[in-house]
Structures are given as C-alpha cells and as structure tokens.
Design a protein around this motif. Structure first.
Motif, short mmCIF file in Angstrom:
data_model
loop_
_atom_site.label_atom_id
_atom_site.label_comp_id
_atom_site.label_asym_id
_atom_site.label_seq_id
_atom_site.Cartn_x
_atom_site.Cartn_y
_atom_site.Cartn_z
N UNK A 144 -15.56 -6.26 -5.15
CA UNK A 144 -16.11 -6.03 -6.49
C UNK A 144 -15.66 -4.70 -7.06
N UNK A 145 -15.74 -3.65 -6.26
CA UNK A 145 -15.41 -2.30 -6.74
C UNK A 145 -13.95 -2.23 -7.16
N UNK A 146 -13.05 -2.79 -6.34
CA UNK A 146 -11.61 -2.73 -6.64
C UNK A 146 -11.27 -3.58 -7.87
N UNK A 147 -11.80 -4.79 -7.90
CA UNK A 147 -11.52 -5.68 -9.03
C UNK A 147 -12.01 -5.06 -10.34
N UNK A 148 -13.19 -4.45 -10.30
CA UNK A 148 -13.72 -3.82 -11.50
C UNK A 148 -12.81 -2.70 -11.98
N UNK A 221 -7.01 1.44 -4.91
CA UNK A 221 -6.49 0.38 -5.78
C UNK A 221 -6.20 -0.92 -5.05
N UNK A 222 -6.28 -0.90 -3.72
CA UNK A 222 -5.95 -2.09 -2.93
C UNK A 222 -7.19 -2.89 -2.58
N UNK A 223 -7.02 -4.19 -2.46
CA UNK A 223 -8.11 -5.04 -1.97
C UNK A 223 -8.37 -4.71 -0.51
N UNK A 224 -9.59 -4.90 -0.03
CA UNK A 224 -9.91 -4.59 1.37
C UNK A 224 -8.93 -5.25 2.34
N UNK A 225 -8.41 -4.43 3.26
CA UNK A 225 -7.49 -4.94 4.26
C UNK A 225 -6.04 -4.99 3.83
N UNK A 226 -5.72 -4.59 2.60
CA UNK A 226 -4.34 -4.69 2.11
C UNK A 226 -3.70 -3.33 1.83
#
Length: 384
Positions: A144-148, A221-226
């Motif tokens: 949620x935090x990254x997408x926002x 800026x990355x999705x978790x794990x990426x």
C-alpha cells in the motif's frame, strides 16, 4: 481581420506552442537525468525542490478549487491528515500498528471526500470500492505504502488535463495533453517493460556520502522483495523521472500559467503571499539539506510525513474529477464552441462557493467561467 487582431493571434500562437514545447523539452531532460543517474536525480531533486513543490501544489489546489475545499470540510481533512503525519513519524517507534493506523486514516480521508462530493448510486459504489481497497491495503500494508507513493506521481496529469481546458484551440489543447500522457503514462510503461534495461544503473554516484549504498532509496520506490531486482531498479528510474517532472509542473509551470489560483489562495490566506511561500520553501530546503546530509533516513521520514498534506488534500478534487464527471466543471466554451474564445486567448475560471450536500445537487463543485474582462489579469494568453 484587422492588423492588430492578426498580431495578437500570432502572439497567442507563440505562447501556447511555447508552453507545450517547454514541457516536451523538460520531458527529454528529465528522462535523460533519470536514465543516467536515477538515484542522484531522486535525492538531489528531493533536497532542492521537495518541500517547495509541496507548498506550491497545496497553494494551487486550495486556490483553484477553494469552492470544494471549504470549511468545515477542510478542517476535517486537515485533522485527518495531521493524524496521518503523526502515524508516519511514529512508524520507527511503534512499527506496524502505526502503518495500519495511517492506512485507516487515509481511507477515512477518501471516504470523507466521497461523502462530500457524491450522492446516490455513485456514493454507494464509491463506498463499496473503498471497502474492498481497505481490506486489500490492510492485508498488504507494505505494498500500500509503495503503490500510494507511485500513484502520487501520476496526479499532475489530472490537474494539467483540467487546466488545459483553458487552451482555446482544440488542436493546441490536444497537443498539450498528448505531451502529458507521454510523460505520465507512455514513458514509465516503456521503462517497466524492460526494453531499456541496458541504460539503467543503481550507482549512488555523488550522493553516496548521503545515502550510502542506496538500498534505502531503492526500497522506498520498490515493491516488497524487489529492491535488489531489476524490477526495483526500473521502479526507481520511473520514480526519479516522474518526481522530476512533478517538480517541473508545480515549481516552474503552474505558478506561471495559473496565477489566478495563486491570487485566490492569497485572498483566502492574505499572510501567505507569493514571496513568503517561496521563501518558506527555500528555507525548508536548506534545513532538510542539512538533515538529509546528517541523517538521511530520519530526514526522509520527516519529509514523507509532512508531504502527506499535499498528497491527501488533493483527494477530494481528484475524486470529483474522476467520479463526479461533468458535475465538477461547467462545459468549457473552448471544448464546446471550437475556436470561440476571449480576445486574450484565455478563459479564466473561478470556483463557485460550495454549498454542501443540502445546498446544491450532490454537493458538488461548480466551476464557472469568470468575467471575460478579467482575462488580462489572469496571466499569459493561451491559444494555438
């Protein structure tokens, strides 16, 4: 046609074309910087323009859409967003409960906005969508935090699209909008496809002394794990590019082409004059430059918390634009009457007082063409 009218028309053509070409040039320069050194671009841009662009963004939104952001609704928004700011500041101490509380408060802002601008089936549909989104966000809070954060970079497109309705030529308006779609949608999509992976780099370069190996910047800026994958690098590059273009929009473009929004904001808050807002932005930039240099992680936390005001106060306007449809604004003569326009080439707008749910149908913002004679005081002519 009189010679004076021909000269005036030619001048208007030049101004409109210049705005679009300047934006296109900014896209090229921002893309070159983001591809060549995304981490340097992101960090240096954040230090120089981060706070200033937030201040100018809030000034534009509140000034341009003051009829929608009226009290006591604005007081409720400020209270909710202040709660979000506190939650973000407490994440390092409290941990996940603060993140979950921030998510709940964020959706409370969205729900309050929905109740303020929508009625009937649209309000019910919005509440259902918000409910589903809340469940998804609470299940995957880190996503949620990254997408926002990434979605916030897309926001300028909607405000630029709305502003472009002032361009009185259909061809000029379409050209301007095409450039905005290019940088907000097409270029990020190209980067994410991986077709230009050979150009990308995660080297911290000149900001190594500030961010170390840069893992914290990548993770933001990355999705978790990426963060350590090529997808994380692509997302960093997209973020650096869109962030830079956001600075172009809010710091360079909108103060120049929408002085009526600035005037409306200053009429509402007479103490927040243009020089004071700019001075506050530069002073804050100097303070954050020191903070970032000494404690980058802590400085980032404080900046991200304070930037919540800009990110969330625009939600009611965006909701009205996207869901409220035509109810947000009255039909614009530039779109409905071809080349008919005022002599200046600008059709300025003024926000009508927002009368609430009982005072106007749906409680929605109505934006009416302002007095034609005011065009001269509302900035540059825009016609192509």
């Amino acid at each position: 046609m009189a010679a004076g009218e021909v000269a005036s028309g030619a001048s208007a053509v030049t101004r409109s074309l210049s705005i679009t070409l300047v934006m296109l040039g900014s896209v090229a320069l921002s893309l070159a910087a983001a591809l060549g050194a995304p981490m340097v671009t992101a960090v240096i841009g954040l230090i120089l323009f981060g706070v200033l662009h937030n201040l100018l963004e809030v000034r534009y939104v509140v000034g341009r859409f003051g009829g929608l952001l009226s009290r006591p609704f604005l007081d409720l928004l400020v209270a909710l967003v202040t709660g979000i700011v506190v939650c973000r500041l407490l994440v390092g101490v409290v941990g996940r409960p603060a993140v979950l509380a921030e998510i709940v408060l964020g959706y409370a802002v969205l729900l309050a906005a929905a109740r303020h601008v929508l009625v009937g089936r649209r309000l019910v549909a919005a509440c259902v969508v918000i409910g589903v989104a809340v469940a998804a966000s609470l299940t995957f809070p880190d996503h949620h935090v990254v997408v926002l954060a990434h979605l916030h970079h897309v926001v300028p497109l909607f405000f630029l699209w709305e502003w472009s309705r002032r361009i009185t030529s259909r061809r000029g308006r379409r050209a301007f909008r095409a450039v905005q779609v290019l940088w907000v949608v097409a270029i990020p999509a190209l980067i994410l496809t991986g077709l230009i992976d050979g150009w990308l780099t995660a080297d911290p370069g000149m900001v190594r002394s500030v961010v170390g190996d840069g893992d914290s910047v990548l993770a933001a800026s990355a999705l978790p794990g990426t963060a350590s994958t090529v997808l994380g690098l692509r997302l960093l590059t997209v973020s650096a590019f869109l962030q830079t273009m956001s600075y172009v929009v809010w710091v360079a473009l909108m103060p120049r082409v929408a002085p009526d929004a600035t005037a409306a904001f200053e009429a509402r808050l007479p103490w927040a004059t243009g020089p004071r807002v700019w001075a506050a932005g530069f002073v804050a930039a100097a303070v954050f430059a020191v903070l970032f240099g000494l404690y980058f992680a802590q400085g980032w936390t404080v900046y991200a918390a304070l930037s919540s005001y800009a990110a969330y106060l625009e939600l009611p306007v965006l909701l009205a634009m996207l869901v409220g449809g035509a109810s947000l604004s009255a039909p614009h003569p530039a779109e409905d009457e071809g080349e008919t326009a005022s002599e200046s080439g600008v059709l300025p707008f003024s926000s009508a007082p927002h009368r609430g749910r009982a005072g106007s149908r749906g409680g929605r913002l109505s934006i009416r063409p302002a007095n034609k004679g005011l065009a001269a005081s509302f900035g540059p002519d825009v016609r192509s």
